[in-house]
Design an enzyme around this catalytic site. Structure first.
Site, short mmCIF file in Angstrom:
data_model
loop_
_atom_site.label_atom_id
_atom_site.label_comp_id
_atom_site.label_asym_id
_atom_site.label_seq_id
_atom_site.Cartn_x
_atom_site.Cartn_y
_atom_site.Cartn_z
N CYS A 1 3.36 -2.85 3.98
CA CYS A 1 2.47 -1.74 4.33
C CYS A 1 3.20 -0.92 5.39
O CYS A 1 4.42 -1.07 5.55
CB CYS A 1 1.10 -2.23 4.78
SG CYS A 1 1.08 -3.23 6.28
N ASP B 1 0.87 -1.18 0.00
CA ASP B 1 0.00 0.00 0.00
C ASP B 1 0.91 1.23 0.00
O ASP B 1 2.14 1.12 -0.16
CB ASP B 1 -1.00 -0.03 1.17
CG ASP B 1 -0.35 0.28 2.52
OD1 ASP B 1 0.90 0.36 2.61
OD2 ASP B 1 -1.11 0.44 3.50
N HIS C 1 8.58 -30.59 11.84
CA HIS C 1 7.81 -29.37 11.60
C HIS C 1 6.63 -29.62 10.64
O HIS C 1 5.67 -28.86 10.64
CB HIS C 1 8.71 -28.27 11.05
CG HIS C 1 9.85 -27.98 11.96
ND1 HIS C 1 9.68 -27.44 13.21
CD2 HIS C 1 11.18 -28.21 11.83
CE1 HIS C 1 10.85 -27.33 13.81
NE2 HIS C 1 11.78 -27.79 13.00
N THR D 1 3.11 -0.95 8.70
CA THR D 1 3.62 -1.78 9.80
C THR D 1 3.95 -3.21 9.39
O THR D 1 4.63 -3.92 10.14
CB THR D 1 2.56 -1.88 10.91
OG1 THR D 1 1.37 -2.45 10.34
CG2 THR D 1 2.24 -0.51 11.50
N ARG E 1 3.34 -30.02 12.36
CA ARG E 1 2.82 -28.76 12.89
C ARG E 1 2.29 -27.87 11.77
O ARG E 1 1.25 -27.20 11.94
CB ARG E 1 3.93 -28.04 13.67
CG ARG E 1 4.38 -28.88 14.88
CD ARG E 1 5.75 -28.52 15.38
NE ARG E 1 6.17 -29.42 16.45
CZ ARG E 1 7.42 -29.54 16.87
NH1 ARG E 1 8.37 -28.81 16.31
NH2 ARG E 1 7.72 -30.38 17.83
N VAL F 1 1.70 -5.31 9.56
CA VAL F 1 0.71 -6.05 10.33
C VAL F 1 -0.60 -6.21 9.56
O VAL F 1 -1.17 -7.31 9.48
CB VAL F 1 0.45 -5.36 11.69
CG1 VAL F 1 -0.69 -6.05 12.42
CG2 VAL F 1 1.71 -5.36 12.53
N HIS G 1 10.96 -23.49 9.93
CA HIS G 1 10.00 -24.22 10.77
C HIS G 1 8.56 -24.11 10.30
O HIS G 1 7.79 -25.05 10.48
CB HIS G 1 10.09 -23.73 12.22
CG HIS G 1 11.35 -24.15 12.91
ND1 HIS G 1 11.54 -23.98 14.26
CD2 HIS G 1 12.48 -24.75 12.44
CE1 HIS G 1 12.75 -24.44 14.61
NE2 HIS G 1 13.33 -24.91 13.51
N ASN G 2 8.16 -22.95 9.76
CA ASN G 2 6.74 -22.73 9.41
C ASN G 2 6.48 -22.85 7.92
O ASN G 2 5.32 -22.76 7.50
CB ASN G 2 6.26 -21.35 9.86
CG ASN G 2 6.62 -20.99 11.29
OD1 ASN G 2 7.17 -19.91 11.54
ND2 ASN G 2 6.32 -21.88 12.22
C1 RB5 Z 1 -1.85 2.97 6.32
O1 RB5 Z 1 -1.87 4.22 6.90
C2 RB5 Z 1 -1.48 1.91 7.35
O2 RB5 Z 1 -2.52 1.72 8.21
C3 RB5 Z 1 -1.10 0.62 6.66
O3 RB5 Z 1 -0.03 0.87 5.81
C4 RB5 Z 1 -0.65 -0.51 7.56
O4 RB5 Z 1 0.32 -0.06 8.45
C5 RB5 Z 1 -1.71 -1.25 8.22
O5 RB5 Z 1 -1.48 -2.25 8.90
#
Ligand code: RB5
Length: 151
Positions: A70, A13, A138, A72, A141, A74, A103-104
């Protein structure tokens, strides 16, 4: 690895766009093929829309592994792990990158463009692409991970 002959699926993104471009330059230097599923600018966009494009290419066999960026890492990892057949790891360190392969058998790497510097990110990318899955104990798992998709 068998996936070595297929391109790496890249997606980002706006928060991961710059890192994706750096990863492309790095893969070019290494002669590793990739398919870029976007985004193609720093204009705001929604990471789930990009995650699904790259992950679908992996589960369809068009690409071997995905690298998703992105802000983070996450949000991308949350999306990727909801896609049947994907085992994604959000990594900010090299140890996790190595062991999520060993392992994964991770097939998607998620990176935070606002978390890791470029040098560390590229070291993580190299470990993700170059480290083989160990199988053995592994495998049981990983099979159990995949069985969670059928609950
Ligand atoms: C975008 O601002 C931000 O939320 C996205 O890049 C990401 O970090 C979400 O997990």
């Amino acid at each position: 690895m068998t996936e070595r002959n297929t391109p790496v699926a890249l997606a980002a993104d706006h928060g991961g766009f710059a890192l994706k471009e750096a990863i492309k330059a790095h893969l070019d230097e290494r002669g590793i093929p990739y398919t870029d599923f976007g985004t193609d600018s720093t204009a705001s966009c929604d990471y789930p829309d990009l995650a699904v494009l790259a992950c679908d290419a992996v589960t369809a066999g068009q690409c071997g592994r995905a690298i998703l960026c992105c802000g983070t890492g996450v949000g991308m990892s949350m999306c990727a792990n909801k896609i049947r057949g994907i085992r994604a790891c959000c990594c900010s360190d090299t140890f996790s990158a190595e062991f999520t392969r060993r392992h994964n058998d991770a097939n998607a790497l998620c990176l935070g463009g606002r978390v890791v510097g470029e040098g560390l990110a590229l070291a993580i990318v190299d470990l993700f692409l170059d480290t083989e899955y160990e199988g053995g104990r592994h495998a049981r798992r990983v099979d159990k991970i995949m069985a969670l998709e059928n609950r």
